[in-house]
Design a protein around this motif. Structure first.
Motif, PDB file in Angstrom:
ATOM      1  N   MET A  80      -8.516  -5.115  -1.805  1.00  0.00           N
ATOM      2  CA  MET A  80      -8.548  -4.073  -2.836  1.00  0.00           C
ATOM      3  C   MET A  80      -8.032  -2.752  -2.276  1.00  0.00           C
ATOM      4  SD  MET A  80     -12.158  -5.155  -4.607  1.00  0.00           S
ATOM      5  CE  MET A  80     -12.146  -4.023  -5.977  1.00  0.00           C
ATOM      6  N   THR A  81      -8.457  -2.408  -1.080  1.00  0.00           N
ATOM      7  CA  THR A  81      -8.015  -1.160  -0.454  1.00  0.00           C
ATOM      8  C   THR A  81      -6.499  -1.141  -0.282  1.00  0.00           C
ATOM      9  OG1 THR A  81     -10.125  -0.897   0.697  1.00  0.00           O
ATOM     10  CG2 THR A  81      -8.230   0.291   1.605  1.00  0.00           C
ATOM     11  N   TYR A  82      -5.940  -2.227   0.217  1.00  0.00           N
ATOM     12  CA  TYR A  82      -4.485  -2.296   0.391  1.00  0.00           C
ATOM     13  C   TYR A  82      -3.752  -2.302  -0.950  1.00  0.00           C
ATOM     14  CZ  TYR A  82      -4.555  -2.769   5.422  1.00  0.00           C
ATOM     15  OH  TYR A  82      -4.711  -2.506   6.759  1.00  0.00           O
ATOM     16  N   SER A  83      -4.457  -2.673  -2.016  1.00  0.00           N
ATOM     17  CA  SER A  83      -3.873  -2.670  -3.364  1.00  0.00           C
ATOM     18  C   SER A  83      -3.927  -1.289  -4.002  1.00  0.00           C
ATOM     19  CB  SER A  83      -4.618  -3.661  -4.251  1.00  0.00           C
ATOM     20  OG  SER A  83      -4.605  -4.940  -3.695  1.00  0.00           O
ATOM     21  N   GLY A  84      -4.567  -0.345  -3.332  1.00  0.00           N
ATOM     22  CA  GLY A  84      -4.620   1.022  -3.830  1.00  0.00           C
ATOM     23  C   GLY A  84      -5.841   1.362  -4.648  1.00  0.00           C
ATOM     24  N   VAL A  85      -6.828   0.453  -4.702  1.00  0.00           N
ATOM     25  CA  VAL A  85      -8.045   0.754  -5.449  1.00  0.00           C
ATOM     26  C   VAL A  85      -9.232   0.827  -4.493  1.00  0.00           C
ATOM     27  CG1 VAL A  85      -7.191  -0.313  -7.582  1.00  0.00           C
ATOM     28  CG2 VAL A  85      -8.558  -1.687  -6.003  1.00  0.00           C
ATOM     29  N   THR A  86     -10.208   1.631  -4.864  1.00  0.00           N
ATOM     30  CA  THR A  86     -11.422   1.776  -4.072  1.00  0.00           C
ATOM     31  C   THR A  86     -12.480   0.844  -4.637  1.00  0.00           C
ATOM     32  OG1 THR A  86     -10.903   4.093  -3.632  1.00  0.00           O
ATOM     33  CG2 THR A  86     -13.196   3.405  -3.320  1.00  0.00           C
ATOM     34  N   ASN A 100       0.807  -1.217   0.000  1.00  0.00           N
ATOM     35  CA  ASN A 100       0.000   0.000   0.000  1.00  0.00           C
ATOM     36  C   ASN A 100       0.840   1.268   0.000  1.00  0.00           C
ATOM     37  OD1 ASN A 100      -1.844   2.097   1.831  1.00  0.00           O
ATOM     38  ND2 ASN A 100      -2.944   0.968   0.255  1.00  0.00           N
ATOM     39  N   ARG A 101       2.006   1.232   0.629  1.00  0.00           N
ATOM     40  CA  ARG A 101       2.892   2.406   0.650  1.00  0.00           C
ATOM     41  C   ARG A 101       3.428   2.746  -0.742  1.00  0.00           C
ATOM     42  NH1 ARG A 101       3.883   0.911   5.992  1.00  0.00           N
ATOM     43  NH2 ARG A 101       5.375  -0.740   5.579  1.00  0.00           N
ATOM     44  N   LEU A 102       3.469   1.768  -1.635  1.00  0.00           N
ATOM     45  CA  LEU A 102       3.975   1.999  -2.990  1.00  0.00           C
ATOM     46  C   LEU A 102       2.954   2.654  -3.915  1.00  0.00           C
ATOM     47  CD1 LEU A 102       5.733  -1.430  -3.580  1.00  0.00           C
ATOM     48  CD2 LEU A 102       6.818   0.731  -2.965  1.00  0.00           C
ATOM     49  N   VAL A 103       1.684   2.561  -3.555  1.00  0.00           N
ATOM     50  CA  VAL A 103       0.604   3.026  -4.413  1.00  0.00           C
ATOM     51  C   VAL A 103       0.560   4.543  -4.460  1.00  0.00           C
ATOM     52  CG1 VAL A 103      -1.909   3.031  -4.676  1.00  0.00           C
ATOM     53  CG2 VAL A 103      -0.753   0.959  -3.928  1.00  0.00           C
ATOM     54  N   PRO A 104       0.396   5.111  -5.669  1.00  0.00           N
ATOM     55  CA  PRO A 104       0.285   6.573  -5.771  1.00  0.00           C
ATOM     56  C   PRO A 104      -0.912   7.080  -4.960  1.00  0.00           C
ATOM     57  CG  PRO A 104       0.412   5.551  -7.955  1.00  0.00           C
ATOM     58  CD  PRO A 104       0.281   4.449  -6.963  1.00  0.00           C
ATOM     59  N   GLY A 105      -0.674   8.063  -4.124  1.00  0.00           N
ATOM     60  CA  GLY A 105      -1.740   8.602  -3.287  1.00  0.00           C
ATOM     61  C   GLY A 105      -2.430   9.814  -3.880  1.00  0.00           C
ATOM     62  N   PHE A 116      -1.694  -0.342 -11.364  1.00  0.00           N
ATOM     63  CA  PHE A 116      -0.557   0.574 -11.376  1.00  0.00           C
ATOM     64  C   PHE A 116       0.663  -0.138 -11.984  1.00  0.00           C
ATOM     65  CE2 PHE A 116      -3.197   1.312  -7.607  1.00  0.00           C
ATOM     66  CZ  PHE A 116      -3.696   2.574  -7.895  1.00  0.00           C
ATOM     67  N   PRO A 117       0.632  -0.416 -13.286  1.00  0.00           N
ATOM     68  CA  PRO A 117       1.712  -1.214 -13.888  1.00  0.00           C
ATOM     69  C   PRO A 117       3.080  -0.559 -13.741  1.00  0.00           C
ATOM     70  CG  PRO A 117       0.261  -0.278 -15.575  1.00  0.00           C
ATOM     71  CD  PRO A 117      -0.375  -0.013 -14.249  1.00  0.00           C
ATOM     72  N   GLU A 118       3.129   0.743 -13.552  1.00  0.00           N
ATOM     73  CA  GLU A 118       4.416   1.419 -13.391  1.00  0.00           C
ATOM     74  C   GLU A 118       5.137   0.959 -12.122  1.00  0.00           C
ATOM     75  OE1 GLU A 118       1.307   4.175 -11.491  1.00  0.00           O
ATOM     76  OE2 GLU A 118       1.426   2.843 -13.222  1.00  0.00           O
ATOM     77  N   LEU A 119       4.414   0.388 -11.162  1.00  0.00           N
ATOM     78  CA  LEU A 119       5.026  -0.055  -9.924  1.00  0.00           C
ATOM     79  C   LEU A 119       5.785  -1.365 -10.115  1.00  0.00           C
ATOM     80  CD1 LEU A 119       2.210   0.677  -7.320  1.00  0.00           C
ATOM     81  CD2 LEU A 119       4.177   2.087  -7.937  1.00  0.00           C
ATOM     82  N   LEU A 120       5.437  -2.102 -11.162  1.00  0.00           N
ATOM     83  CA  LEU A 120       6.111  -3.388 -11.388  1.00  0.00           C
ATOM     84  C   LEU A 120       7.543  -3.168 -11.792  1.00  0.00           C
ATOM     85  CD1 LEU A 120       3.337  -5.410 -13.225  1.00  0.00           C
ATOM     86  CD2 LEU A 120       4.026  -5.549 -10.834  1.00  0.00           C
TER      87      LEU A 120
END
Length: 193
Positions: free
Chosen positions: A105-111, A73-78, A189-193
């Motif tokens: 889903m929430t921890y994955s950065g999506v609502t 979750n810390r990696l996900v754009p906020g 968020f494919p840019e995180l891969l």
């Protein structure tokens, strides 16, 4: 001839048959959120390893899993809101706010578009109004979405953001929740891969 059989409430029909066969059965409710996940692990570990130490081991194992989810979750754009849903089918079964899948889903950065719904049920209007950025679904549903004109205007369908994801990843409650979070996060968020 097991010493103990663990079941969840959806296995209620099997419970009595197992008891009648002489099995010791422990019915453990699935977790719905982080705190409840600790309860689930504590109950199972207590049953397998005994009172005090088992309980503590269960809590520690659950916290370890969620520490990994915290890291994801810390990696996900906020700076942006990305909506998503998970569909088991197009007849109204999906991941709602009272399910562990919604927490993943929430921890994955999506609502979760169905966060305010309960009971694993959604209706077409809820899906249409939420018009999610991503639709995660059981295998086979992607083709159904593509061939059904009702869904052609949906943002996720238009932009090719319909992703098949095995239902077991949304349902199983072990370390597979980390795998599920990575799958969702990686697609959203494919840019995180």
């Amino acid at each position: 001839n097991p010493d103990l059989v663990l079941l969840d409430p959806s296995s209620a029909g099997a419970e009595q048959a197992l008891r009648d066969a002489g099995c010791v059965v422990l019915n453990v409710a699935p977790a719905v959120d982080r705190r409840d996940y600790e309860r689930l692990f504590a109950q199972v570990s207590t049953a397998l390893n005994g009172g005090g130490p088992g309980y503590d081991q269960g809590i520690a194992a659950a916290q370890n899993v969620f520490t990994t989810l915290d890291d994801i979750n810390r990696l996900v754009p906020g700076d942006r809101v990305t909506t998503a849903c998970y569909l088991y089918d197009l007849n109204g079964q999906g991941v709602t706010g009272d399910m562990l899948g919604s927490t993943i889903m929430t921890y994955s950065g999506v609502t979760n578009a169905f966060k305010s719904l309960t009971g694993g049920q959604y209706d077409y209007d809820s899906l249409r109004v939420s018009n999610p950025d991503f639709i995660f679904c059981a295998p086979g549903i992607k083709a159904e979405l593509a061939s059904d004109s009702r869904f052609s205007a949906f943002q996720a369908v238009r932009e090719g953001n319909v992703v098949e994801l095995e239902p077991r990843l949304m349902e199983w409650q072990g370390r597979t929740i980390v795998e599920c979070a990575l799958e969702i996060c990686g697609k959203a968020f494919p840019e995180l891969l």
